[in-house]
Design a protein around this motif. Structure first.
Motif, short mmCIF file in Angstrom:
data_model
loop_
_atom_site.label_atom_id
_atom_site.label_comp_id
_atom_site.label_asym_id
_atom_site.label_seq_id
_atom_site.Cartn_x
_atom_site.Cartn_y
_atom_site.Cartn_z
N ALA A 1 11.42 -4.82 3.07
CA ALA A 1 10.39 -4.52 4.07
C ALA A 1 9.38 -5.66 4.12
O ALA A 1 8.89 -6.03 5.20
CB ALA A 1 9.70 -3.20 3.76
N PHE A 2 9.05 -6.25 2.96
CA PHE A 2 8.13 -7.38 2.92
C PHE A 2 8.71 -8.56 3.70
O PHE A 2 8.01 -9.22 4.48
CB PHE A 2 7.84 -7.78 1.47
N ARG A 3 10.00 -8.83 3.47
CA ARG A 3 10.65 -9.91 4.22
C ARG A 3 10.60 -9.66 5.72
O ARG A 3 10.37 -10.57 6.52
CB ARG A 3 12.11 -10.05 3.78
N LEU B 1 6.67 1.46 4.25
CA LEU B 1 7.99 1.83 4.77
C LEU B 1 8.13 3.33 4.68
O LEU B 1 8.13 3.90 3.59
CB LEU B 1 9.09 1.13 3.95
N GLY B 2 8.25 3.99 5.83
CA GLY B 2 8.37 5.44 5.85
C GLY B 2 9.75 5.93 5.48
O GLY B 2 10.72 5.16 5.43
N ILE C 1 8.54 0.82 9.59
CA ILE C 1 7.42 0.19 8.90
C ILE C 1 6.15 0.42 9.70
O ILE C 1 6.10 0.17 10.91
CB ILE C 1 7.67 -1.32 8.72
N GLN C 2 5.13 0.90 9.02
CA GLN C 2 3.83 1.13 9.64
C GLN C 2 2.83 0.16 9.04
O GLN C 2 2.67 0.09 7.82
CB GLN C 2 3.36 2.58 9.42
N GLN C 3 2.13 -0.59 9.89
CA GLN C 3 1.16 -1.56 9.42
C GLN C 3 -0.26 -1.10 9.72
O GLN C 3 -0.55 -0.66 10.83
CB GLN C 3 1.39 -2.93 10.09
N ALA C 4 -1.12 -1.19 8.72
CA ALA C 4 -2.53 -0.87 8.91
C ALA C 4 -3.25 -2.07 9.51
O ALA C 4 -2.77 -3.21 9.44
CB ALA C 4 -3.17 -0.49 7.58
N LEU D 1 0.51 -6.80 1.19
CA LEU D 1 1.17 -5.73 0.43
C LEU D 1 2.11 -4.95 1.34
O LEU D 1 1.74 -4.62 2.47
CB LEU D 1 0.15 -4.74 -0.14
N VAL D 2 3.29 -4.64 0.83
CA VAL D 2 4.20 -3.73 1.53
C VAL D 2 4.65 -2.68 0.52
O VAL D 2 5.13 -3.02 -0.58
CB VAL D 2 5.41 -4.46 2.14
N LEU D 3 4.50 -1.41 0.88
CA LEU D 3 4.76 -0.29 -0.02
C LEU D 3 6.02 0.46 0.38
O LEU D 3 6.28 0.67 1.57
CB LEU D 3 3.57 0.67 0.00
N ALA D 4 6.77 0.89 -0.62
CA ALA D 4 7.98 1.70 -0.36
C ALA D 4 8.28 2.50 -1.61
O ALA D 4 7.92 2.10 -2.72
CB ALA D 4 9.17 0.82 0.01
N GLY D 5 8.95 3.64 -1.45
CA GLY D 5 9.31 4.43 -2.63
C GLY D 5 9.84 5.79 -2.26
O GLY D 5 10.03 6.12 -1.08
N ASP D 6 10.05 6.61 -3.29
CA ASP D 6 10.70 7.90 -3.08
C ASP D 6 9.97 9.05 -3.76
O ASP D 6 10.56 10.11 -3.99
CB ASP D 6 12.15 7.86 -3.55
#
Length: 398
Positions: free
Chosen positions: A17-19, A76-77, A82-85, A123-128
């Motif tokens: 997602a960062f890329r 990353l939803g 991808i949602q950017q602030a 910063l790019v965030l992702a997870g479960d």
């Protein structure tokens, strides 16, 4: 899914997602887990005892430094989008200047700025970590962001359970309390930062002292099954605040620093000195602290299979005295026990979220089926269940 799989997937998702957002690889990736609290609910903000463990589920923060003082955050939803602030000027951050999901990483940056770290970052965030399940997804996010921003500044944290990590946990608590505006205690941040694999974390919130207590359920043929009710009631935040204020008022009336100072032997006499509406709140906190100590004693004695009744008693106390359970949580707890669980309780702040059950391995299928059938009989959507394995706390992944 085990810890290594979750860690790898979160790392890969955040990196890709960062890329996608920035066109280059991140300088580093840090991640932090959600948590389950085995026992010790609503005791943390009363200077008491808690006993959480980290989940394998994680939030990863892929990050690179910037030359300015701007924080750019994207997430990353679960739908793959991808949602950017909006870009955040760290120098102008104040409580109330950022809302929505971006307030959580912004709050961390706001606190770190007060400790001399104001360099910008991408910063790019992702997870479960399941959101809205009472498994502390927001604190996993904040802890991952804290480690990322500190790491980009060359400040990598040492091993779990150290004073440095406890300091960061308190910084994250300040971000949550003073910037986001949620009156949380210290349990969730400390669990995410300080837990280790195959252990529960015994935390004395007042002193900050921690102990890793062995919790190898598989070795004795048992598992902790998490039951996400997939419900969250609208009064959860206001109800949490009301109860926290009630316990603080009780401590003031009793002339003590916190309800931690009420001994079990003095409980009945102490309750007689309080207004009727505060009695059940105090009774829950004092008895829950004692239940934590009793469970730690059983675990030290190698009697993991005997902790079930304490889980049951904790749930009854939260249902009847603290009044933070829901019909969905009560149904999950009762159905799990009817299907063979040795004990069960709601976990987390309450008003929805998740329950946990101590289950013999041979009964896991029965418990999951029993809870699902109970929900179906009520016409509710099926709960989400998974086996929780005590996992490692936050750290750098790449």
């Amino acid at each position: 899914m085990n810890e290594n799989q979750s860690r790898f997937q979160a790392h890969e998702a955040a990196t890709e997602a960062f890329r996608s957002v920035h066109g280059t690889a991140p300088q580093g990736v840090w991640s932090a887990p959600g948590r389950v609290n085995l026992i010790g609910e609503h005791t943390d903000y009363n200077d008491g005892f808690v006993l959480p463990f980290a989940l394998p589920h994680r939030i990863a923060a892929a990050a690179s430094p910037r030359e300015d003082q701007v924080l750019r955050v994207a997430t990353l939803g679960s739908d793959g989008r991808i949602q950017q602030a909006d870009p955040i000027d760290i120098t102008s951050l104040r409580p109330g200047t950022v809302d929505g999901w971006a307030a959580y990483p912004a709050g961390v940056a706001w606190v770190l700025r007060d400790h001399g770290l104001d360099r910008g970052a991408d910063l790019v965030l992702a997870g479960d970590v399941p959101t809205g399940a009472g498994l502390s997804s927001s604190h996993a996010l904040e802890c991952a962001v804290s480690l990322a921003l500190l790491g980009l500044d060359g400040q990598e944290l040492d091993q779990p359970g150290t004073p440095e990590r406890m300091k960061i946990a308190r910084w994250v608590q300040r971000a949550e309390n003073d910037f986001v505006g949620a009156p949380t205690g210290l349990l969730d941040q400390t669990a995410s930062l300080c837990c280790t694999a195959s252990n529960v974390l015994f935390l004395d919130v007042r002193s900050g002292e921690t102990e890793q207590v062995p919790f190898d359920t598989a070795a004795v043929g048992l598992r902790i099954v998490v039951i996400d009710t997939r419900t969250k009631h609208s009064h959860s935040e206001s109800g949490y605040g009301e109860r926290r204020r009630g316990t603080e008022r009780a401590a003031d009336l009793l002339g003590i620093k916190a309800l931690r100072d009420v001994a079990m032997a003095d409980l009945d006499a102490t309750l007689g000195r309080l207004p009727a509406e505060l009695v059940p709140l105090v009774r829950h906190v004092v008895t829950e602290n004692q239940r934590v100590l009793d469970v730690v004693g059983l675990l030290h004695a190698g009697r993991l299979e005997d902790i079930g009744p304490f889980l049951d008693a904790s749930h009854v106390s939260m249902r009847d005295d603290y009044r933070i359970s829901t019909v969905e949580l009560d149904t999950a707890v009762e159905a799990a026990k009817a299907a063979g669980a040795l004990g069960a309780r709601m976990t987390g702040g309450g008003f929805g979220g998740s329950a946990i059950a101590l289950v013999p391995e041979s009964k896991i299928g029965d418990v999951e089926a029993g809870v699902t059938a109970a929900y179906e009989a009520e016409g509710w959507r099926p709960p989400r269940t998974f086996v929780a394995v005590p996992s490692a706390g936050a750290g750098r992944d790449a």
